[in-house]
Design an enzyme around this catalytic site. Structure first.
Site, PDB file in Angstrom:
ATOM      1  N   GLY A  56       0.818  -1.218   0.000  1.00 15.79           N
ATOM      2  CA  GLY A  56       0.000   0.000   0.000  1.00 15.79           C
ATOM      3  C   GLY A  56       0.844   1.256   0.000  1.00 15.79           C
ATOM      4  O   GLY A  56       0.466   2.263   0.589  1.00 15.79           O
ATOM      5  N   GLN A 108       0.373   5.667  -1.851  1.00 16.52           N
ATOM      6  CA  GLN A 108      -0.104   6.965  -1.325  1.00 16.52           C
ATOM      7  C   GLN A 108      -0.127   6.921   0.208  1.00 16.52           C
ATOM      8  O   GLN A 108       0.135   5.885   0.822  1.00 16.52           O
ATOM      9  CB  GLN A 108      -1.503   7.294  -1.856  1.00 16.52           C
ATOM     10  N   GLY A 129       1.908   4.829   3.503  1.00 16.52           N
ATOM     11  CA  GLY A 129       2.835   3.927   2.809  1.00 16.52           C
ATOM     12  C   GLY A 129       3.804   4.688   1.922  1.00 16.52           C
ATOM     13  O   GLY A 129       4.988   4.349   1.847  1.00 16.52           O
ATOM     14  N   CYS A 136      -0.255  -5.451  -7.274  1.00 14.41           N
ATOM     15  CA  CYS A 136      -0.927  -6.661  -6.778  1.00 14.41           C
ATOM     16  C   CYS A 136      -1.973  -6.332  -5.729  1.00 14.41           C
ATOM     17  O   CYS A 136      -1.993  -5.247  -5.154  1.00 14.41           O
ATOM     18  CB  CYS A 136       0.079  -7.653  -6.194  1.00 14.41           C
ATOM     19  N   TYR A 140     -13.064  -2.946  11.199  1.00 15.94           N
ATOM     20  CA  TYR A 140     -11.791  -2.201  11.207  1.00 15.94           C
ATOM     21  C   TYR A 140     -11.121  -2.332  12.582  1.00 15.94           C
ATOM     22  O   TYR A 140      -9.951  -2.679  12.687  1.00 15.94           O
ATOM     23  CB  TYR A 140     -12.047  -0.728  10.869  1.00 15.94           C
ATOM     24  N   THR A 144      -4.839  11.402   5.283  1.00 12.84           N
ATOM     25  CA  THR A 144      -4.583  10.643   4.044  1.00 12.84           C
ATOM     26  C   THR A 144      -5.908  10.443   3.309  1.00 12.84           C
ATOM     27  O   THR A 144      -6.981  10.637   3.891  1.00 12.84           O
ATOM     28  CB  THR A 144      -4.005   9.234   4.346  1.00 12.84           C
TER      29      THR A 144
HETATM   30  N1  LIG Z   1      -5.392   7.475   7.772  1.00  9.53           N
HETATM   31  C1  LIG Z   1      -5.654   7.174   9.059  1.00  9.53           C
HETATM   32  O1  LIG Z   1      -6.366   7.898   9.788  1.00  9.53           O
HETATM   33  C2  LIG Z   1      -5.040   5.962   9.679  1.00  9.53           C
HETATM   34  C3  LIG Z   1      -4.598   4.886   8.918  1.00  9.53           C
HETATM   35  N2  LIG Z   1      -4.089   3.776   9.541  1.00  9.53           N
HETATM   36  C4  LIG Z   1      -3.660   2.625   8.763  1.00  9.53           C
HETATM   37  O2  LIG Z   1      -2.550   3.002   7.968  1.00  9.53           O
HETATM   38  C5  LIG Z   1      -2.496   2.195   6.799  1.00  9.53           C
HETATM   39  C6  LIG Z   1      -2.352   3.084   5.586  1.00  9.53           C
HETATM   40  O3  LIG Z   1      -3.484   3.914   5.537  1.00  9.53           O
HETATM   41  P1  LIG Z   1      -3.577   5.282   4.726  1.00  9.53           P
HETATM   42  O4  LIG Z   1      -2.279   5.671   4.189  1.00  9.53           O
HETATM   43  O5  LIG Z   1      -4.319   6.192   5.580  1.00  9.53           O
HETATM   44  O6  LIG Z   1      -4.558   4.783   3.552  1.00  9.53           O
HETATM   45  P2  LIG Z   1      -4.691   5.183   2.032  1.00  9.53           P
HETATM   46  O7  LIG Z   1      -6.048   4.770   1.612  1.00  9.53           O
HETATM   47  O8  LIG Z   1      -4.268   6.592   1.818  1.00  9.53           O
HETATM   48  O9  LIG Z   1      -3.597   4.233   1.327  1.00  9.53           O
HETATM   49  C7  LIG Z   1      -3.749   2.848   1.340  1.00  9.53           C
HETATM   50  C8  LIG Z   1      -3.002   2.248   0.176  1.00  9.53           C
HETATM   51  O10 LIG Z   1      -3.204   0.830   0.232  1.00  9.53           O
HETATM   52  C9  LIG Z   1      -3.544   0.364  -1.053  1.00  9.53           C
HETATM   53  N3  LIG Z   1      -4.376  -0.836  -0.935  1.00  9.53           N
HETATM   54  C10 LIG Z   1      -5.643  -0.936  -0.451  1.00  9.53           C
HETATM   55  N4  LIG Z   1      -6.082  -2.175  -0.555  1.00  9.53           N
HETATM   56  C11 LIG Z   1      -5.091  -2.907  -1.109  1.00  9.53           C
HETATM   57  C12 LIG Z   1      -4.964  -4.263  -1.478  1.00  9.53           C
HETATM   58  N5  LIG Z   1      -5.969  -5.131  -1.323  1.00  9.53           N
HETATM   59  N6  LIG Z   1      -3.793  -4.678  -2.028  1.00  9.53           N
HETATM   60  C13 LIG Z   1      -2.777  -3.797  -2.212  1.00  9.53           C
HETATM   61  N7  LIG Z   1      -2.851  -2.497  -1.897  1.00  9.53           N
HETATM   62  C14 LIG Z   1      -3.992  -2.060  -1.349  1.00  9.53           C
HETATM   63  C15 LIG Z   1      -4.309   1.505  -1.704  1.00  9.53           C
HETATM   64  O11 LIG Z   1      -4.309   1.401  -3.122  1.00  9.53           O
HETATM   65  C16 LIG Z   1      -3.514   2.706  -1.191  1.00  9.53           C
HETATM   66  O12 LIG Z   1      -2.452   3.040  -2.047  1.00  9.53           O
HETATM   67  C17 LIG Z   1      -3.773   1.349   6.814  1.00  9.53           C
HETATM   68  O13 LIG Z   1      -3.478   0.077   7.295  1.00  9.53           O
HETATM   69  C18 LIG Z   1      -4.676   2.111   7.784  1.00  9.53           C
HETATM   70  O14 LIG Z   1      -5.606   1.251   8.385  1.00  9.53           O
HETATM   71  C19 LIG Z   1      -3.961   3.699  10.891  1.00  9.53           C
HETATM   72  C20 LIG Z   1      -4.363   4.724  11.676  1.00  9.53           C
HETATM   73  C21 LIG Z   1      -4.926   5.940  11.138  1.00  9.53           C
HETATM   74  C1  LIG Z   2     -12.886   8.451  19.468  1.00  9.81           C
HETATM   75  C2  LIG Z   2     -12.112   7.160  19.378  1.00  9.81           C
HETATM   76  C3  LIG Z   2     -11.273   7.102  18.172  1.00  9.81           C
HETATM   77  C4  LIG Z   2     -10.454   5.878  18.249  1.00  9.81           C
HETATM   78  C5  LIG Z   2      -9.780   5.529  16.980  1.00  9.81           C
HETATM   79  C6  LIG Z   2      -8.612   6.341  16.758  1.00  9.81           C
HETATM   80  C7  LIG Z   2      -8.028   6.412  15.601  1.00  9.81           C
HETATM   81  C8  LIG Z   2      -8.225   5.555  14.488  1.00  9.81           C
HETATM   82  C9  LIG Z   2      -7.924   6.017  13.249  1.00  9.81           C
HETATM   83  C10 LIG Z   2      -7.982   5.202  12.088  1.00  9.81           C
HETATM   84  O1  LIG Z   2      -7.400   4.149  12.050  1.00  9.81           O
HETATM   85  C11 LIG Z   2      -8.776   5.775  10.976  1.00  9.81           C
HETATM   86  C12 LIG Z   2      -9.259   4.748  10.080  1.00  9.81           C
HETATM   87  C13 LIG Z   2     -10.540   4.472   9.813  1.00  9.81           C
HETATM   88  C14 LIG Z   2     -11.685   5.330  10.024  1.00  9.81           C
HETATM   89  C15 LIG Z   2     -11.768   6.389   8.991  1.00  9.81           C
HETATM   90  C16 LIG Z   2     -12.829   6.828   8.383  1.00  9.81           C
HETATM   91  C17 LIG Z   2     -14.212   6.358   8.605  1.00  9.81           C
HETATM   92  C18 LIG Z   2     -15.024   7.353   9.328  1.00  9.81           C
HETATM   93  C19 LIG Z   2     -15.906   6.757  10.332  1.00  9.81           C
HETATM   94  C20 LIG Z   2     -15.157   6.029  11.370  1.00  9.81           C
HETATM   95  O2  LIG Z   2     -14.505   6.677  12.203  1.00  9.81           O
HETATM   96  O3  LIG Z   2     -15.224   4.801  11.333  1.00  9.81           O
END
Ligand SMILES: NC(=O)C1=CN([C@@H]2O[C@H](COP(=O)(O)OP(=O)(O)OC[C@H]3O[C@@H](n4cnc5c(N)ncnc54)[C@H](O)[C@@H]3O)[C@@H](O)[C@H]2O)C=CC1
Ligand SMILES: CCCCC/C=C\C=C\C(=O)C/C=C\C/C=C\CCCC(=O)O
Length: 251
Positions: free
Chosen positions: A11, A14, A17, A62, A147, A180
């Site tokens: 991932g 963007q 990642g 992939c 999630y 993001t």
């Molecule tokens: N943005 C947030 O608030 C938070 C994100 N995270 C975690 O951080 C990680 C990265 O998230 P972000 O950068 O925010 O997300 P994002 O949506 O900006 O980027 C995710 C990337 O993963 C790729 N991807 C999705 N499904 C895939 C698959 N099946 N195979 C290969 N690639 C795939 C997408 O194409 C994208 O490039 C995730 O695991 C997310 O759960 C954790 C805490 C907070």
């Molecule tokens: C108030 C408690 C918050 C606890 C969780 C803290 C942070 C988690 C952040 C993430 O991992 C964000 C990822 C998924 C949710 C993003 C968008 C969906 C909006 C609705 C929802 O919050 O589920």
């Protein structure tokens, strides 16, 4: 700092990642990015190749839930770079209605990629796997149970593997909400519940802050089985756990 080391970032096209891939490249590593989005992967890898050199960036299109493709990706990484030393299991989605898909991408896929990577990491003296979990693994999000469950599962997987695997370190990072595209289309207004939560947590983290934590978990060889939390108010802080034996005694 990481020269001669080769990393796989899932991932990485963007968000967190991409920030992690860039920081790993800046630290001297070679990076293979596995991503589902063909267009974003191609744009990102072209940009990174211009910045860091074509021989240090490998683009692999992939779906991380496709086991055959994931094995091919690791084989290609080893063939291209000579080793696999680092894995960042970062690809993830949030899709409350698609609970099985969420568990497959956020939990099953990192577990499969870890088991596969371990085969390719044999012979590496610096092998390390970092899983990108979330604060949602601790503070269960109402209405987003798949999630939250996937992230709690990923934390437990990391800690369990760290205690039973010789020669490979396992750590994970738990950021709160980060700026993001996962949170919604860039530039589009966030829905009111999400805006409320983000205000309560003290604003959004930047992906570059999260990548700094990920690279710390990779480069500090003393860290194994660690769960590094990151929030706007408290910054980086490790979750404290009893050892397995201490937990048994408290039952
Ligand atoms: N943005 C947030 O608030 C938070 C994100 N995270 C975690 O951080 C990680 C990265 O998230 P972000 O950068 O925010 O997300 P994002 O949506 O900006 O980027 C995710 C990337 O993963 C790729 N991807 C999705 N499904 C895939 C698959 N099946 N195979 C290969 N690639 C795939 C997408 O194409 C994208 O490039 C995730 O695991 C997310 O759960 C954790 C805490 C907070
Ligand atoms: C108030 C408690 C918050 C606890 C969780 C803290 C942070 C988690 C952040 C993430 O991992 C964000 C990822 C998924 C949710 C993003 C968008 C969906 C909006 C609705 C929802 O919050 O589920």
């Amino acid at each position: 700092m990481l020269s001669e080391q080769s990393a796989v970032v899932t991932g990485g096209a963007q968000g967190i990642g991409l920030a992690t891939s860039r920081l790993l490249l800046q630290s001297g590593a070679k990076v293979a990015i596995f991503d589902l989005s063909k267009d974003k992967l191609s744009t990102t890898c072209d940009e990174l190749k211009r910045e860091f050199g074509t021989d240090r960036v490998l683009s692999f299109h992939c779906d991380v839930t496709d086991e055959e493709q994931v094995v091919k990706g690791f084989a290609l990484t080893k063939e291209t770079f000579g080793s696999v030393d680092i894995l960042v299991n970062n690809a993830g989605i949030t899709s409350p209605k698609e609970w099985k898909k969420t568990l497959l991408i956020n939990l099953h896929a990192p577990m499969f990629a870890s088991y596969t990577a371990m085969e390719y990491m044999k012979g590496s003296s610096k092998a390390v796997i970092v899983n990108v979990a979330s604060m949602a693994g601790f503070c269960a999000i109402p209405g987003n149970e798949s999630y939250s469950a996937s992230k709690s599962g990923l934390i437990a997987f990391t800690r369990s593997m760290a205690q039973s695997t010789e020669g490979i370190r396992f750590n994970c990072i738990c950021p709160s909400y980060t700026d993001t595209p996962l949170l919604g289309e860039p530039g589009k207004e966030l829905d009111s519940t999400l805006s409320f939560i983000i205000e309560k947590q003290g604003g959004l983290l930047k992906p570059e802050q999260v990548s700094e934590g990920i690279v710390r978990l990779i480069t500090d060889a003393s860290l194994n089985g660690q769960v590094l939390k990151l929030t706007p108010r408290k910054g980086f802080h490790f979750e404290k756990y009893d050892s397995f034996m201490e937990s048994l005694e408290k039952l």
